[in-house]
Design a protein around this motif. Structure first.
Motif, PDB file in Angstrom:
ATOM      1  N   ASN A 186     -14.009   1.744  -3.152  1.00  0.00           N
ATOM      2  CA  ASN A 186     -13.886   2.917  -4.030  1.00  0.00           C
ATOM      3  C   ASN A 186     -13.054   4.009  -3.375  1.00  0.00           C
ATOM      4  OD1 ASN A 186     -15.438   1.781  -6.098  1.00  0.00           O
ATOM      5  ND2 ASN A 186     -17.361   2.510  -5.207  1.00  0.00           N
ATOM      6  N   LYS A 187     -13.221   4.169  -2.061  1.00  0.00           N
ATOM      7  CA  LYS A 187     -12.425   5.174  -1.352  1.00  0.00           C
ATOM      8  C   LYS A 187     -10.955   4.789  -1.349  1.00  0.00           C
ATOM      9  CE  LYS A 187     -11.836   8.888   1.072  1.00  0.00           C
ATOM     10  NZ  LYS A 187     -12.052  10.226   0.461  1.00  0.00           N
ATOM     11  N   ALA A 188     -10.684   3.497  -1.135  1.00  0.00           N
ATOM     12  CA  ALA A 188      -9.299   3.028  -1.138  1.00  0.00           C
ATOM     13  C   ALA A 188      -8.633   3.286  -2.486  1.00  0.00           C
ATOM     14  CB  ALA A 188      -9.245   1.536  -0.801  1.00  0.00           C
ATOM     15  N   LYS A 189      -9.342   3.004  -3.567  1.00  0.00           N
ATOM     16  CA  LYS A 189      -8.780   3.226  -4.894  1.00  0.00           C
ATOM     17  C   LYS A 189      -8.571   4.719  -5.156  1.00  0.00           C
ATOM     18  CE  LYS A 189      -8.028   0.316  -7.383  1.00  0.00           C
ATOM     19  NZ  LYS A 189      -6.846  -0.564  -7.519  1.00  0.00           N
ATOM     20  N   SER A 190      -9.483   5.546  -4.669  1.00  0.00           N
ATOM     21  CA  SER A 190      -9.351   6.989  -4.872  1.00  0.00           C
ATOM     22  C   SER A 190      -8.174   7.564  -4.097  1.00  0.00           C
ATOM     23  CB  SER A 190     -10.641   7.713  -4.467  1.00  0.00           C
ATOM     24  OG  SER A 190     -10.800   7.736  -3.060  1.00  0.00           O
ATOM     25  N   LEU A 191      -7.803   6.902  -2.991  1.00  0.00           N
ATOM     26  CA  LEU A 191      -6.666   7.363  -2.205  1.00  0.00           C
ATOM     27  C   LEU A 191      -5.334   6.896  -2.774  1.00  0.00           C
ATOM     28  CD1 LEU A 191      -7.966   6.853   1.465  1.00  0.00           C
ATOM     29  CD2 LEU A 191      -7.683   8.998   0.221  1.00  0.00           C
ATOM     30  N   GLY A 192      -5.386   6.044  -3.786  1.00  0.00           N
ATOM     31  CA  GLY A 192      -4.155   5.617  -4.432  1.00  0.00           C
ATOM     32  C   GLY A 192      -3.657   4.242  -4.061  1.00  0.00           C
ATOM     33  N   PHE A 193      -4.460   3.447  -3.325  1.00  0.00           N
ATOM     34  CA  PHE A 193      -4.064   2.061  -3.073  1.00  0.00           C
ATOM     35  C   PHE A 193      -4.077   1.314  -4.407  1.00  0.00           C
ATOM     36  CE2 PHE A 193      -5.547   3.186   1.194  1.00  0.00           C
ATOM     37  CZ  PHE A 193      -4.582   2.591   1.996  1.00  0.00           C
ATOM     38  N   ILE A 194      -2.962   0.711  -4.763  1.00  0.00           N
ATOM     39  CA  ILE A 194      -2.909   0.005  -6.046  1.00  0.00           C
ATOM     40  C   ILE A 194      -3.595  -1.356  -5.954  1.00  0.00           C
ATOM     41  CG2 ILE A 194      -0.831   1.185  -6.831  1.00  0.00           C
ATOM     42  CD1 ILE A 194       0.778  -1.269  -6.011  1.00  0.00           C
TER      43      ILE A 194
END
Length: 310
Positions: free
Chosen positions: A282-290
């Motif tokens: 969830n953190k990765a997605k929130s940081l913009g990792f596609i």
């Protein structure tokens, strides 16, 4: 190099600072979620192994003792490891053997293309041992493999997982620019605080700069990196690495649990909970990792075609 020599090196460089204290006398019991499911049918696995042997091609799945080898082989996928199976570096977590490698096999690109054709692969992952003994770091073997596969079928997706090309980064980036893959992957492996113990011959900043430089000159190619967790890093440190990757143009990340490949390698410091992998996803997605692939058995090239679509 024999395993006992590698063991002496690891013992000499054990982590013993701050709250880290590895012990070879006591191993952690594997939790219930760390369980590899074996396939009921091994016919596909035997067939792929036969192709590998026939064409003298190595698989990182086998050389690195990947826990997903049965699943991936049974699904008809594999990650090819070029430039031999002896690495010029010693990383205390890695099962790939260390030693003085042979000269690159000039037939290797053709052999890999033949296997790709026989297996009818639509997504190909190519990695290598680190070759500090070669002036080009082995990059020209990567580009030859890419070219041979492209000649088979333009629609085949190609991912390369490269070493850090220490001493020849600019040359390597320019060479790959001429034959670009669809995904450029270079693993940071873990957090910078632990590099001295787990990647003594690598440099965190240099690895980040390799990813950044490649993206600068190849803006249309996805850049990717991965970490193994459970070596003593904290969640905050992992998240800081995520920030570093995003600030260096990386848009795809893999996070998996480190599993000790043998008693001669660093032991597992702790097993992350599935909930922690969900938090990191969830953190990765929130940081913009596609693309983010996080879980106990996730490896850099595990189901790479699905990661690309994730």
């Amino acid at each position: 190099m024999k395993h006992n020599l590698k063991f002496k090196y690891i013992k000499k460089n054990l982590i013993s600072d701050n709250n880290i204290n590895y012990s070879y006398k006591k191993s952690l019991s594997k939790p219930s979620w760390i369980k590899v499911k074996l396939p009921s049918d091994f016919s596909t696995i035997h067939k792929i192994e036969k192709y590998m042997k026939e064409y003298n091609i190595n698989s990182v799945c086998k050389e690195a003792l990947c826990p997903n080898i049965a699943e991936c082989f049974n699904n008809g996928t594999a990650t090819f490891m070029i430039l031999g199976k002896l690495c010029t570096r010693i990383c205390t977590f890695c099962a790939v053997k260390h030693g003085k490698p042979l000269l690159p096999n000039h037939k290797e690109p053709d052999n890999i293309a033949n296997i790709v054709n026989i297996m009818n692969l639509k997504y190909v992952v190519i990695t290598s041992v680190t070759r500090d003994d070669l002036k080009d770091g082995g990059v020209n073997q990567f580009t030859k493999c890419i070219k041979k596969i492209r000649n088979l079928e333009k629609s085949i997706k190609i991912e390369i997982l490269v070493p850090d090309f220490r001493g020849c980064v600019n040359y390597a980036i320019e060479a790959i620019r001429q034959e670009p893959p669809d995904v450029f992957n270079h693993n940071l492996e873990n957090v910078p605080r632990l590099y001295k113990q787990i990647r003594p011959h690598a440099n965190y900043k240099n690895s980040l700069n390799l990813l950044k430089k490649f993206k600068k000159f190849n803006p249309n190619v996805i850049t990717k990196s991965g970490l193994m967790l459970g070596l003593g890093e904290t969640l905050d440190e992992i998240i800081n690495v995520m920030y570093d990757l995003r600030s260096h143009g990386v848009s795809m990340i893999t996070l998996g649990q480190y599993l000790q490949p043998s008693k001669f390698h660093l032991p597992v410091y702790r097993y992350l909970l599935p909930e922690e992998f969900n938090l990191l996803y969830n953190k990765a997605k929130s940081l913009g990792f596609i693309h983010a692939f996080c879980g106990p058995f996730v490896r850099s090239s595990y189901n790479a075609d699905l990661q690309h679509k994730n």
